[in-house]
Design an enzyme around this catalytic site. Structure first.
Site, PDB file in Angstrom:
ATOM      1  N   ASP A   1      44.141  44.079  45.431  1.00  0.00           N
ATOM      2  CA  ASP A   1      44.138  44.836  44.184  1.00  0.00           C
ATOM      3  C   ASP A   1      43.863  43.934  42.985  1.00  0.00           C
ATOM      4  OD1 ASP A   1      44.582  46.678  42.186  1.00  0.00           O
ATOM      5  OD2 ASP A   1      46.749  46.786  42.477  1.00  0.00           O
TER       6      ASP A   1
ATOM      7  N   ASP B   1      38.706  47.315  38.967  1.00  0.00           N
ATOM      8  CA  ASP B   1      39.929  47.472  39.756  1.00  0.00           C
ATOM      9  C   ASP B   1      39.629  47.894  41.194  1.00  0.00           C
ATOM     10  OD1 ASP B   1      42.469  47.895  40.707  1.00  0.00           O
ATOM     11  OD2 ASP B   1      42.891  49.642  39.456  1.00  0.00           O
TER      12      ASP B   1
END
Length: 428
Positions: A120, A307
């Site tokens: 992430d 992201d």
């Protein structure tokens, strides 16, 4: 166009967003290692667009529209009833709708205990389900057991807590242990062991936690500990990593310490990253719609976050509205809390432009096929391109739908983000 004249400038006779590009970045040799992490991808997981929208809003503590949680809860109940064979429930969405989650096996401890984690770039914490986690919050996740690691050490008086937009939390205690990425070992890595987790993670049985690659300033440990981005420049041959996500495929990878030139077909364009808020933030300066000769430029560039931990492509509201007004049959669904379009359509491509204060540019194309994301009905599909809302304090979050359109380059030392073309699969 009549709308957005205050914030968009339309430049006629748009021919191409392409600019002169630099060759792939080069670095001085350094002792260290490289590694490639393959991705596990569950194409059979049923997708639900409003659920992914809600997850992103919660992650970034953004306002959740009234009623969205109820829509997600109703879908969850219907799906669970259908899976259990209950009478009256509808069948789950088409098993190959869109792309939901890419997971990577990561080793923690000595000997390594393998857990499937979500890598992430939108968070800094490496936290995991473990034997410390409340038993009623575990639903099939593999657990890390610190007692079975000879290198595990509890960090005294260290805790961590992440609060989400619905005020749910994930929290726990801190250890130091060896993190194993492929053939690379990082001793003394900060491992955040969950004692309690938010429901949205309990519900994802195949995922045992997150490995954060955002900047160290936003790690949620008290007192602050080192994050993975602190360690990687010390152990990699070069302080870079690349992301190659593939549409409806498990053939992609995260590569660390090197650039595999076989994975891209053009030179890498890169722009400066603003790390002020701890994210991989870049400026979105303009966009265009495939088949049109018009390029749209913002009067003021919009800051967006790159992201890997968010599924959808959330572009600035003006761009999204302008795009869907060009798609026949597309409309905003107040029932689904997002844009929907005909499932049998072939939407136009979305052409983006990123920039920085030094006038560097990154330009590329997201295939329109990637925006036919998940069935809402038999005929209508939730779009993979969405907006965070006209009044959101955050302009955009460029998630996996965006990232799988190219070869993504993250330069830790020089704080740059780049993209290059690659061979794409556009089959839905």
């Amino acid at each position: 166009m009549a709308f957005f004249t205050r914030v968009l400038v339309a430049v006629a006779i748009f021919l191409s967003l392409s600019t002169t590009v630099i060759s792939s970045p080069t670095f001085s040799p350094k002792a260290g290692k490289t590694l490639s992490l393959t991705l596990g991808h569950n194409a059979d997981a049923p997708q639900h667009g409003p659920t992914e929208y809600l997850k992103t809003l919660k992650k970034y503590k953004l306002n959740v529209p009234e009623g969205l949680q109820q829509v997600v809860d109703a879908h969850k109940a219907t799906y669970n009833k259908a899976v259990a064979g209950g009478v009256g429930g509808s069948t789950p969405a088409d098993s190959h709708d869109g792309d939901l989650l890419w997971l990577t096996p990561i080793g923690i401890g000595s000997p390594p205990q393998l857990l499937n984690l979500d890598i992430d770039t939108g968070s800094s914490d490496t936290w995991i389900f473990s034997t410390d986690t409340e038993k009623d919050e575990v639903a099939g996740q593999a657990l890390w057991d610190p007692s079975k690691s000879s290198t595990s050490h509890l960090i005294q008086n260290c805790t961590w807590s992440i609060i989400y937009g619905d005020f749910s939390t994930s929290e726990g205690i801190c250890y130091k242990d060896t993190l194993t990425l492929g053939n690379l070992s990082i001793p003394g890595m900060t491992i955040e062991s969950a004692t309690s987790v938010s429901d949205m993670f309990t519900e994802t049985a195949g995922m045992s936690g997150l490995m954060g690659l955002a900047w160290p300033s936003i790690i949620q440990t008290l007192p602050p500990q080192k994050s993975l981005l602190d360690f990687l420049p010390q152990v990699l041959s070069q302080p870079v990593f690349t992301v190659d996500l593939r549409h409806n495929s498990s053939e992609g990878s995260f590569n660390f310490g090197y650039i595999d030139d076989n994975l891209h077909t053009s030179a890498i364009q890169s722009v400066d990253v603003d790390t002020t808020d701890g994210f991989w933030s870049v400026l979105n300066t303009g966009f265009a719609i495939g088949g049109s000769d018009i390029k749209y430029e913002y009067n003021e560039a919009r800051s967006v976050i790159i992201d890997t931990g968010s599924t959808l492509f959330f572009a600035p509201d003006e761009a999204v509205s302008t795009y869907f007004h060009s798609v026949p049959g597309a409309s905003y669904s107040y029932k689904e809390y997002g844009w929907v379009l005909p499932c049998n359509s072939t939407p136009p491509d979305f052409i983006y432009e990123l920039g920085d204060k030094n006038n560097n540019k990154v330009t590329g194309t997201v295939p329109g096929e990637y925006f036919v994301y998940a069935h809402s009905t038999n005929e209508s599909c939730y779009a993979g391109l969405q907006s965070l809302g006209e009044f959101s304090e955050m302009a955009g979050i460029f998630g996996d739908v965006f990232l799988k359109s190219g070869f993504a380059f993250f330069d830790i030392a020089n704080k740059k983000f780049g993209m290059a073309d690659k061979h794409l699969n556009t089959t839905n």
